[in-house]
Design a protein around this motif. Sequence first.
Motif, PDB file in Angstrom:
ATOM      1  N   LEU A 430      -5.326  49.670   8.883  1.00 18.48           N
ATOM      2  CA  LEU A 430      -4.380  48.771   8.210  1.00 18.48           C
ATOM      3  C   LEU A 430      -4.649  48.747   6.703  1.00 18.48           C
ATOM      4  CD1 LEU A 430      -2.233  46.692   9.504  1.00 18.48           C
ATOM      5  CD2 LEU A 430      -3.736  44.999   8.420  1.00 18.48           C
ATOM      6  N   HIS A 439       0.337  51.306   5.788  1.00 17.11           N
ATOM      7  CA  HIS A 439      -0.699  51.201   6.812  1.00 17.11           C
ATOM      8  C   HIS A 439      -0.949  52.595   7.378  1.00 17.11           C
ATOM      9  CE1 HIS A 439      -0.304  46.945   6.521  1.00 17.11           C
ATOM     10  NE2 HIS A 439       0.737  46.806   7.311  1.00 17.11           N
ATOM     11  N   LEU A 441      -1.689  53.897  10.270  1.00 17.58           N
ATOM     12  CA  LEU A 441      -1.813  53.527  11.695  1.00 17.58           C
ATOM     13  C   LEU A 441      -1.303  54.595  12.640  1.00 17.58           C
ATOM     14  CD1 LEU A 441      -0.834  49.728  11.619  1.00 17.58           C
ATOM     15  CD2 LEU A 441      -3.092  50.783  11.410  1.00 17.58           C
ATOM     16  N   ASP A 571      -8.398  50.708  15.077  1.00 17.58           N
ATOM     17  CA  ASP A 571      -7.552  50.238  13.964  1.00 17.58           C
ATOM     18  C   ASP A 571      -6.435  51.262  13.820  1.00 17.58           C
ATOM     19  OD1 ASP A 571      -8.179  49.402  10.419  1.00 17.58           O
ATOM     20  OD2 ASP A 571      -6.452  49.094  11.743  1.00 17.58           O
ATOM     21  N   VAL A 573      -2.280  52.225  15.898  1.00 14.55           N
ATOM     22  CA  VAL A 573      -1.346  51.753  16.930  1.00 14.55           C
ATOM     23  C   VAL A 573      -1.853  52.202  18.289  1.00 14.55           C
ATOM     24  CG1 VAL A 573       0.719  51.617  15.488  1.00 14.55           C
ATOM     25  CG2 VAL A 573       0.116  53.799  16.598  1.00 14.55           C
ATOM     26  N   TRP A 600      -3.134  48.066  17.347  1.00 12.76           N
ATOM     27  CA  TRP A 600      -1.887  47.542  16.784  1.00 12.76           C
ATOM     28  C   TRP A 600      -0.732  47.796  17.756  1.00 12.76           C
ATOM     29  CZ3 TRP A 600      -2.610  44.281  13.001  1.00 12.76           C
ATOM     30  CH2 TRP A 600      -3.767  44.409  12.209  1.00 12.76           C
ATOM     31  N   VAL A 605       3.850  46.911  11.401  1.00 15.90           N
ATOM     32  CA  VAL A 605       3.098  45.702  11.043  1.00 15.90           C
ATOM     33  C   VAL A 605       3.418  45.318   9.602  1.00 15.90           C
ATOM     34  CG1 VAL A 605       0.770  44.730  10.789  1.00 15.90           C
ATOM     35  CG2 VAL A 605       1.282  46.343  12.650  1.00 15.90           C
ATOM     36  N   LEU A 613      -3.696  39.540   9.536  1.00 14.48           N
ATOM     37  CA  LEU A 613      -2.870  40.371  10.417  1.00 14.48           C
ATOM     38  C   LEU A 613      -3.624  40.737  11.692  1.00 14.48           C
ATOM     39  CD1 LEU A 613      -1.178  42.571   7.687  1.00 14.48           C
ATOM     40  CD2 LEU A 613      -0.032  40.952   9.207  1.00 14.48           C
ATOM     41  N   ARG A 614      -4.931  40.949  11.563  1.00 14.73           N
ATOM     42  CA  ARG A 614      -5.716  41.213  12.782  1.00 14.73           C
ATOM     43  C   ARG A 614      -5.665  40.017  13.709  1.00 14.73           C
ATOM     44  NH1 ARG A 614     -11.368  44.273  11.117  1.00 14.73           N
ATOM     45  NH2 ARG A 614     -10.485  46.315  10.595  1.00 14.73           N
ATOM     46  N   HIS A 617      -2.272  39.779  15.412  1.00 12.25           N
ATOM     47  CA  HIS A 617      -1.966  40.824  16.407  1.00 12.25           C
ATOM     48  C   HIS A 617      -3.100  41.086  17.388  1.00 12.25           C
ATOM     49  CE1 HIS A 617       1.937  41.952  14.695  1.00 12.25           C
ATOM     50  NE2 HIS A 617       1.397  41.789  13.513  1.00 12.25           N
ATOM     51  N   LEU A 619      -6.452  41.815  17.077  1.00 14.06           N
ATOM     52  CA  LEU A 619      -7.583  42.722  16.888  1.00 14.06           C
ATOM     53  C   LEU A 619      -8.794  41.867  16.517  1.00 14.06           C
ATOM     54  CD1 LEU A 619      -4.903  44.485  16.133  1.00 14.06           C
ATOM     55  CD2 LEU A 619      -6.598  46.167  15.407  1.00 14.06           C
TER      56      LEU A 619
END
Length: 633
Positions: A430, A439, A441, A571, A573, A600, A605, A613-614, A617, A619
């Motif tokens: 991220l 990101h 990802l 870290d 998707v 993710w 995101v 954000l973690r 979502h 994490l």
Amino acid sequence: MTPTNVDTSQPPISCPADLKALPLEKLPELAEQIRQTLIATLAETGGHLGPNLGVVELTLAMHRVFDTPKDKFVFDVAHQGYVHKMITGRWDKIHTIRQFHGLNGFLLRSESEHDCYGAGHAGTSVGAALGMATGRDLKGSDDHVICVAGDAAFTCGPVFEALNNVAAHTKRLIIVLNDNEWSIDKNVGAIAGYFNAIATNPGFANLHEKAAKFVEFMLGGGVRKLAERVEKTAKGLLLPQSEGAHNRSTMFDEFGIRYYGPIDGHNLPLLIQTFDFLKNQNEPVILHVLTEKGRGYKPALEDPLKFHGLGKYNVETGEVAASDKPTYSQIYGRSVTDFAKEDKSIVAITGAMPGGTGLIVFKKEIPERYFDVGIAEEHAALFACGLAVQGLRPFLTIYSTFMQRAIDMIIHDMAIQNLPVRLCMDRGGLSGDDGPTHHGLFDISYLRGIPGLVHMQPKDEDEFVDMLWTMANYDKGPIAIRYPRGNGPGVTPKQKPQLLEIGKGELIADGSDVALIGLGEMVPIAQQAKKVLEEKGLSVALINPRWIKPLDGALIDSIAKKVKVVCTLEDHVLMNGFGCGVIEHLNDAGVKTPVVRIGWPDEFVEHGSVGGLRKKHGLTVENTVEKVLAKLG
Ligand SMILES: Cc1ncc(C[n+]2csc(CCOP(=O)(O)OP(=O)(O)O)c2C)c(N)n1
Ligand SMILES: CC(=O)[C@@H](O)[C@H](O)COP(=O)(O)O
Ligand SMILES: [Mg+2]
């Protein structure tokens, strides 16, 4: 004047109509208010200060002459879209830029009707604008399409792919070349030299006056009487005369795009007059404006590289808070430079991002083996392949998100020919502030399926240097590493890096109930989750896999067979991510242990802080524990 605590809650204008209603003589004051607001606000939020300070007058003139959302503005990268946002009703929200649930740092279609096209990656503006102009023509509409592309955007292949098609597809498109001589670092390549040659041509000094007279002449209806002469005048007046030669056309004229300029991109009246003139042209045009990146703020003028995009800074001094821990990028630059001092076959390549990637130290210490190819990731990959054919060891250093541009070269040129290019993907994971366009990802998804490509991620700075050292000595084919933006857990690399065995993971702790497999900087989260689960009486194994491909199947099988649940953390998707690789492997190995995955979701995101954000979502330690316990039943 250094602004302090500017009140953004009382914007002087709240929509483009307010701007149009202002007397012309009020516009310089408005431009100053915009500058002071940006300087004061971004000191608190961070962001792309330099690029936006450079386009204040340009953006004001565009909104003065054209009418969004009917007319379409397309900004290349769109990192310089803050002024546009302030003019189109978001002045009072500019202090939320790049903050969670705040304004996006680029244009975003879902954010405003005035944002007809989003970006974040460079080079997309001309192609998209051409599509809009062509679509307009097909619909028989009369709206204007204007794209603004910086000088470095013209080092990007997609821009030239579009230029090649403009004259064939439309008669009405306005391209603005915003030339400030800077990419993130100084702009590079022949294009930069070409633009500079035009801008510094001795004729430019009085050309500026000529340009104003020429535009008045045209606006005064002169064009109606003297079509033939205008042809020459247009080239003569607005083009520097090369000594003794006939009126030189620019490369754009060769593309069928009439070139105008260069003109002062901070001269509001001239810009307005010129746009008034260009909007009535029945041919595709390009206006070359010369601007100053960071205009109006001395620290930004003195250091355009630093103020291209930065975090919080002290308004008075322009100083940013120094971090006590080196970032992964700094460790990368230092390590590869040190390796290259001993190994003359190592070469370093960046796509216009020496600062962000840490290669700035390589550029300084080994300039002869440092290559900044401009915003040209596809070319960078091919260039690296050619270097590898010659037996060199290229470190292709491109953010994970920007490496997406080179996917075909990685498959078609690197992997099929098994060329030993080192793919060093900073911002793997991220990215935070910049949001979905930045990101990193997807790199596991887009690399995992490529035969023969090795891919890894370190758990900390020490292992990072070991991995880089392993890459430096791996010549069997393409090899990739992903590592995150910013700092790691703070493990100082050992003096002498060690070679790692490809495909051999690390068993940090054994266990018989649960196996946590944490990739890269998810290891600390896995370690904390292990503690919580052990407090609930569970025996928890912890694996640092190191290799996304080839997976350490033997290690994973040996643990997965004896536990009740496996949990992967990444870290990245979840879709076609690291966890999928583990599931595929266990399935093929006939190991039935259920797998839960932390990563993710299958969505883009939004922007915001990494921590926030973690948390949003899942994490997190809490969610890891919850999912494992739920699976255990
Ligand atoms: C494909 C891609 N590669 C790299 C970047 C990183 N990047 C963002 S802005 C920028 C420089 C843009 O320079 P220019 O177009 O001249 O605009 P300016 O900032 O000078 O206004 C770069 C390299 C990007 N956004 N997209
Ligand atoms: C707009 C752009 O693409 C770059 O300026 C990018 O924002 C840099 O990202 P970092 O701040 O992670 O280096
Ligand atoms: Mg530029």
